[in-house]
Design a protein around this motif. Structure first.
Motif: not given
Lengths: 273, 386
Positions: A116, A120, A123-124, A128, B107, B109, B341-343
């Motif tokens: 993950y 992430e 993706s930044r 992708d 997004k 994040s 997980r999302h941040y």
């Protein structure tokens, strides 16, 4: 030689049969639960076709195979670096241990978390990494997931440890020390032993790699065997999951068989025994 | 010389203990860290449940969308559909994601709470050191430090169960599979034991656990038994133990094959000791203890990793994993990591501290196991010297 091959074949057959019997017993005698999965599972059981399932396993299995091969390449690369550093560059003293400690710490992080994190991070950067339907044939989508698979969950850690033990064992062998003392060509002497021992290291970690594909495929959306298994598990499809497990047991046992035959071919001492 | 060794390994006297700890720095560091972690865990356990598992804030947040959580839910659905092989669902997922990005403008994040939103109890999502929350707070406003410490209790019993179910079958398989038995029946049993070890060794851990989860009935996933709360994860620790038993069995088998040619075994047999006594005392007790310790450390690592992985899988498929993982608001390292997980980058503390704790526990387990193995080896060396 023939004797070894026959015994190995027999052992392979017995292993797969035991696995098959265990799963059949579990399926037949375990009480069927009435749950939300029941209607789907019943329909799936009625339409269960071994040939279709095997075709599916082969279809999804090739993506997992590619992932596993690449992960192995990465692990071998890192391990070779670590070994070379510890053997060649002994000064300054801190380089080898710190590199190894770095690998150990990195390797102790759970694969799913590294996955993950990498997802992430990329993706930044506007990349992708998650795979969509038409991306399955593109090699670049497998590289980062394979790197994560080859490092996380302590895989690299154990790979390096195992490889170090085997290298030490080769160096301690009397014939190697003798060859070194008389100044003979080292590679010729250690070639067979090196092939046998490196195969043993790879084989010992094969199950862990196959197991890790479930996580990697889940995170990166790769439609491989692991994702296929997870989907079956989610829907309570026991038969499919058991068939996948049986296929994996058969493949790993076959690799063990090949290893035993290879050892007999390459090691003259075993041939004489 | 012998006296020196005895003095060095005599843990009964304080001087002996000091020398022992000085001679084994890895063990000393491991024990100190373990003590620190145990004190931390006890501190966490003594705290009232409201401090680390507050449900009221959770309800409030669900009642007041849009919040960070509701955004996360949209992304969760989108991701879930994206992982599906169906192309129709894929298109839907893409449109959902586009809609989500359109609604909140960025997004998840990079999403930051707007002024007036009280998602993080500290200063607008910033971690304030030396405030009341040393490790910051999570997305529900709960203390990360306390949750991280309390989570330790989740892994104690499963680890012990896994060790029990790994060591006993491992010893049995190792002894049955060793080349010490005579007679055709014994040889057949030996052959079958080896094949059984091959079967279990070839089974990938995670796929087997996916299968086992389906087989555990829902009524057996969480129940009370003589005052003990049995959790679904305990079944998985049993499976984990059984799956790792062949590895231990093979190591014991190899050790027996090496030891059976040694003089002290021959001497014990010549003195009329029974095979069981030779195996239990000379092989298992004196020579296989380091193997058990390493196995225990490996199992602890496995239990922690599998709980984390199942928490992630349960986040995607809650129906399938119901009762198997620790459900929020009760904390476990797995569900804290899932929560963060999302941040990953903006609110990094939610992930970092539980992750450090995981790494610390795994390292401590290996350090203590390694140190104890070294001490046992030293003791054995002193005995052999004598």
């Amino acid at each position: 030689m023939k004797h070894t091959i026959l015994i190995s074949l027999f052992k392979f057959a017995v292993t797969v049969t035991i696995a098959f019997l265990l799963m059949t017993l579990l399926l037949e005698f375990w009480p069927q639960e009435v749950s939300e999965f029941a209607p789907y599972a019943q329909r799936a059981r009625a339409a269960f076709s071994i040939t279709d399932e095997l075709a599916n396993i082969l279809r999804y299995g090739r993506y997992s195979l590619l992932l596993i091969m690449l992960a192995l390449l990465f692990s071998i690369g890192f391990t070779t670096c670590s070994l070379l550093f510890s053997m060649r560059f002994r000064q300054p003293k801190f380089i080898g241990p710190s590199m190894k400690s770095g690998f150990y710490i990195l390797s102790s992080i759970p694969t799913i978390f590294i996955g993950y994190l990498v997802l992430e991070f990329f993706s930044r950067l506007g990349i992708d990494l998650q795979m969509y339907g038409d991306d399955t044939g593109k090699l670049q989508y497998y590289l980062i997931p394979a790197l994560v698979l080859g490092v996380g969950d302590g895989f690299l850690n154990e790979f390096i440890q195992h490889a170090e033990e085997e290298v030490d064992a080769i160096r301690r062998e009397n014939y190697v020390r003798m060859a070194k003392a008389i100044g003979a060509k080292m590679w010729l002497h250690i070639r067979n032993d090196f092939i046998v021992r490196s195969s043993r290291v790879i084989l010992s970690r094969m199950t862990a790699l196959i197991s890790g594909t479930v996580i990697i495929e889940f995170v990166f959306g790769i439609p491989g065997l692991g994702a296929f298994a997870f989907k079956a598990a989610e829907r309570g499809y026991k038969e499919r999951l058991m068939l996948i497990l049986l296929c994996i047991v058969a493949v790993v046992s076959f690799l063990n068989l090949m290893y035993r035959v290879m050892v007999t071919v390459l090691d003259p001492r075993l041939r004489q025994e | 010389m012998y006296e020196t060794f005895v003095e060095r390994t005599d843990a009964g006297s304080s001087r002996g203990l000091t020398q022992l700890l000085r001679a084994n720095p890895v063990f000393t560091i491991g024990c100190s860290l373990l003590l620190f972690l145990v004190i931390g865990a006890l501190y966490g356990l003594l705290m009232p449940r409201d401090r680390y598992a507050n449900e009221s804030k959770l309800r409030e947040e669900y009642a007041n969308p849009p919040t960070l959580r509701s955004y996360v839910l949209v992304r969760k659905i989108a991701n879930r559909m994206r992982s599906d092989f169906d192309t129709g669902a894929l298109t839907q997922a893409r449109s959902l994601q586009t809609e989500a990005v359109g609604k909140w403008g960025r997004k998840p994040s990079s999403y930051e709470p707007q002024s007036g939103e009280t998602i993080f109890s500290d200063k607008q999502g910033e971690r304030v050191i030396f405030s009341s929350h040393l490790f910051g707070t999570d997305s529900e406003g709960r203390d990360v430090l306390l949750r991280t410490l309390v989570s330790t209790r989740v892994y104690v019993l499963p680890t012990l169960i896994a060790i029990g179910f790994s060591v006993l079958p491992g010893i049995l398989l190792g002894i049955l599979g060793a080349d010490i038995w005579t007679g055709s029946l014994a040889k057949t049993i030996r052959w079958l034991a080896q094949c059984l070890m091959d079967v279990f060794e070839a089974m990938p851990k995670y796929i087997t656990i996916l299968l086992v989860v389906i087989f555990i009935p829902h009524e057996l996933r969480s129940f009370e038994w003589h005052g003990i709360h049995w959790h679904g994860f305990y079944w998985l620790s049993i499976v984990l133990g059984i799956l790792s038993a062949p590895k231990l069995g093979k190591l014991i088998m190899e050790r027996i094959d090496i030891l059976k040619k040694r003089e002290f075994i021959e001497a014990a047999v010549a003195m009329g000791m029974s095979r069981f006594r030779v195996a239990s005392k000379h092989v298992l007790r004196y020579n296989c203890l380091p193997l058990f310790l390493t196995q225990a450390a490996a199992l602890m690592t496995d239990v922690i990793l599998i709980e984390i992985i199942l928490s992630y899988l349960a986040d995607v498929s809650p129906k399938w994993a119901r009762g198997i993982t620790v459900a929020s608001p009760d904390p476990s390292w797995g569900n804290i990591l899932v929560d963060g997980r999302h941040y990953l980058f903006e609110h990094w503390w939610i992930n970092l501290f539980p992750l450090l704790m995981v790494l610390l526990w795994i390292s401590v387990a290996y350090m203590v196991a390694y140190g104890l193995s070294r001490i046992l080896a030293q003791q054995r060396a002193s005995t052999e010297l004598w």
